[in-house]
Design an enzyme around this catalytic site. Structure first.
Site, short mmCIF file in Angstrom:
data_model
loop_
_atom_site.label_atom_id
_atom_site.label_comp_id
_atom_site.label_asym_id
_atom_site.label_seq_id
_atom_site.Cartn_x
_atom_site.Cartn_y
_atom_site.Cartn_z
N ARG A 248 8.37 1.45 -4.22
CA ARG A 248 9.06 2.78 -4.46
C ARG A 248 8.42 3.51 -5.42
O ARG A 248 7.65 3.02 -6.22
CB ARG A 248 10.54 2.46 -4.88
CG ARG A 248 11.20 1.44 -4.30
CD ARG A 248 12.66 1.12 -4.84
NE ARG A 248 13.55 0.33 -3.63
CZ ARG A 248 13.75 -0.98 -3.69
NH1 ARG A 248 12.66 -1.65 -4.46
NH2 ARG A 248 14.52 -1.59 -2.81
N TYR B 82 14.04 -0.51 10.29
CA TYR B 82 12.55 -0.46 11.00
C TYR B 82 12.91 -1.29 12.17
O TYR B 82 11.84 -0.92 12.95
CB TYR B 82 11.83 -1.22 10.02
CG TYR B 82 11.85 -0.48 8.50
CD1 TYR B 82 11.44 0.93 8.47
CD2 TYR B 82 12.69 -1.13 7.41
CE1 TYR B 82 11.68 1.44 7.18
CE2 TYR B 82 12.79 -0.63 6.32
CZ TYR B 82 12.18 0.92 6.19
OH TYR B 82 12.54 1.64 4.99
N LYS C 239 13.91 -2.73 -8.20
CA LYS C 239 15.23 -2.21 -8.08
C LYS C 239 16.47 -3.13 -8.00
O LYS C 239 16.36 -3.99 -6.99
CB LYS C 239 15.60 -1.02 -7.11
CG LYS C 239 16.81 -0.20 -7.20
CD LYS C 239 16.70 0.75 -5.97
CE LYS C 239 18.06 1.37 -5.81
NZ LYS C 239 17.95 2.31 -4.83
N HIS D 16 8.95 8.57 -0.28
CA HIS D 16 9.88 7.84 0.16
C HIS D 16 9.63 7.63 1.63
O HIS D 16 9.77 6.29 2.53
CB HIS D 16 11.27 8.03 0.05
CG HIS D 16 12.21 6.82 0.01
ND1 HIS D 16 12.08 5.80 -0.71
CD2 HIS D 16 13.24 6.45 0.96
CE1 HIS D 16 12.96 4.84 -0.46
NE2 HIS D 16 13.53 5.25 0.72
N HIS E 261 14.60 -5.09 -0.60
CA HIS E 261 15.85 -4.90 -0.23
C HIS E 261 16.87 -6.00 -0.66
O HIS E 261 16.51 -7.09 -0.61
CB HIS E 261 15.95 -4.70 1.38
CG HIS E 261 15.37 -3.38 1.68
ND1 HIS E 261 14.94 -3.20 3.08
CD2 HIS E 261 15.05 -2.29 1.24
CE1 HIS E 261 14.53 -2.01 3.18
NE2 HIS E 261 14.51 -1.39 2.12
N ARG F 273 6.89 5.01 2.03
CA ARG F 273 7.49 3.79 2.00
C ARG F 273 7.79 3.35 3.47
O ARG F 273 7.65 2.31 4.11
CB ARG F 273 8.58 3.76 0.94
CG ARG F 273 9.49 2.42 0.79
CD ARG F 273 10.07 2.37 -0.35
NE ARG F 273 11.36 1.51 -0.32
CZ ARG F 273 11.10 0.20 -0.48
NH1 ARG F 273 10.39 -0.37 -1.02
NH2 ARG F 273 12.48 -0.42 -0.42
#
Length: 358
Positions: A205, A342, A229, A308, A333, A311
């Protein structure tokens, strides 16, 4: 704690003291589980809601800090509907459906805490009636819908390498008649190509890129140690692998980081810039990296590209060679539900592959 989290924690501390005491109590309760960045968004959402209550005359309080629990208890459903309408139709800064859903979820979290978890000295709930329990908040971005919006707006296969090469070399031809732009390009092209390469070869990120320090890098093992994150332990850095191409790009950039940007030894940031009026290199900001990628993307003929979406480009490419669980871990994630995007993005690729004959 990462650089951005430290900044957001300071902002959070400054703003939460203007909130009613029960909001401060809620934020303290959530601090061990949520990042300062997330809680800062909560506080901003509450500021907006409480400000609306005052403007609409739904409380006798003159300032946000004086809004009482009773003011929240006596809210009617029509008031909540009116607030949701205010968020979606106000002329300035109209919110998207996703933003409205998030703001309503913030309120529901607060009301749930006050009615189900927090208690007074007699062990009774702080909030006797929870109007937000009646509010249905629909899930907005399903993985399949998100994937549909992304199709055609990310880099695929050879485009990944082409974009990195364009930043390193091709952009020069497009700006050769602009001396100022050409000077800036020659100064920053290795760094800029390295940043794009790292995102497209690791899926980091932009906040994770900004927070990287030189000592987070293990070139020999193609590893970076990253504050991820949503990670509860803010002292722990997660090891994240990157591909061979980024190793070459990082080696090239590191060779000139100190001399090109006059970077002092005290500056630990991996990616640096020399701000206007400054004589030495300092950590790049998130906004600067975002603007940099958009600048190159427009000239590359992909104006919809953002950091983003780079990414997303990596993730789609990575998922084709790996399963959903490895992709989830690589991207950081919290659940595979997010990674499902995806799977939907690669549907077209999979359908084409099954038709191919040897």
């Amino acid at each position: 704690m990462s650089i951005q989290k430290t900044i957001d924690r300071k902002k959070l501390d400054e703003r939460v003291v203007r909130m009613p005491g029960y909001v401060q109590q809620f934020i303290d309760y959530k601090l061990p589980d949520l990042s300062p960045s997330t809680l800062l968004e909560y506080v901003r959402d509450y500021e907006q809601f409480f400000g609306w209550l005052i403007a609409e005359g739904l409380t006798s309080a003159a300032v946000i800090g004086d809004i009482t629990l009773y003011d929240l208890e006596v809210l009617h459903m029509e008031s909540i509907v009116a607030y949701r309408l205010h968020l979606t139709t106000r002329t300035e800064g109209t919110n998207s459906k996703v933003t409205v859903s998030r703001k309503m979820s913030s309120l529901r979290s607060l009301f749930h805490y006050l009615s189900q978890i927090a208690e007074d000295e007699n062990f009774y709930p702080l909030l006797k009636r929870n109007i937000m329990a009646k509010v249905e908040i629909k899930r907005i971005h399903k993985p399949k819908d998100t994937a549909a919006k992304l199709k055609g707006k990310i880099l695929e296969e050879e485009e990944i390498t082409e974009f990195i090469t364009y930043i390193a070399e091709g952009y020069r031809e497009d700006i050769q008649n602009n001396k100022q732009a050409l000077h800036a390009f020659e100064l920053n092209r290795e760094r800029d190509a390295c940043i794009a390469s790292l995102i497209l070869n690791s899926g980091l990120r932009v906040s994770e890129i900004v927070n990287l320090n030189v000592n987070d890098l293990d070139l020999a093992n193609k590893l970076l140690y990253v504050f991820r994150k949503g990670h509860n332990d803010e002292t722990f850095k997660t090891p994240v692998y990157f591909r061979e191409q980024s190793k070459d790009d990082l080696t090239h950039y590191l060779a000139l980081r100190h001399t090109r940007y006059k970077t002092p030894k005290r500056e630990k940031a991996l990616f640096v810039t020399i701000p206007n009026g400054s004589k030495e290199g300092k950590r790049m900001t998130k906004r600067a990296i975002q603007a940099m990628i958009i600048k190159y993307a427009k000239r590359f003929g992909k104006p919809y590209l953002t950091v983003h979406k780079l990414r997303h480009s990596f993730a789609t490419d990575y998922y084709l060679q790996n399963d959903i669980y490895k992709t989830k871990e690589q991207l950081g994630h919290a659940s595979t539900e997010t990674t499902e995007v995806y799977a939907h993005l690669t549907d077209k690729t999979m359908s084409e592959a099954i038709e191919r004959r040897n």
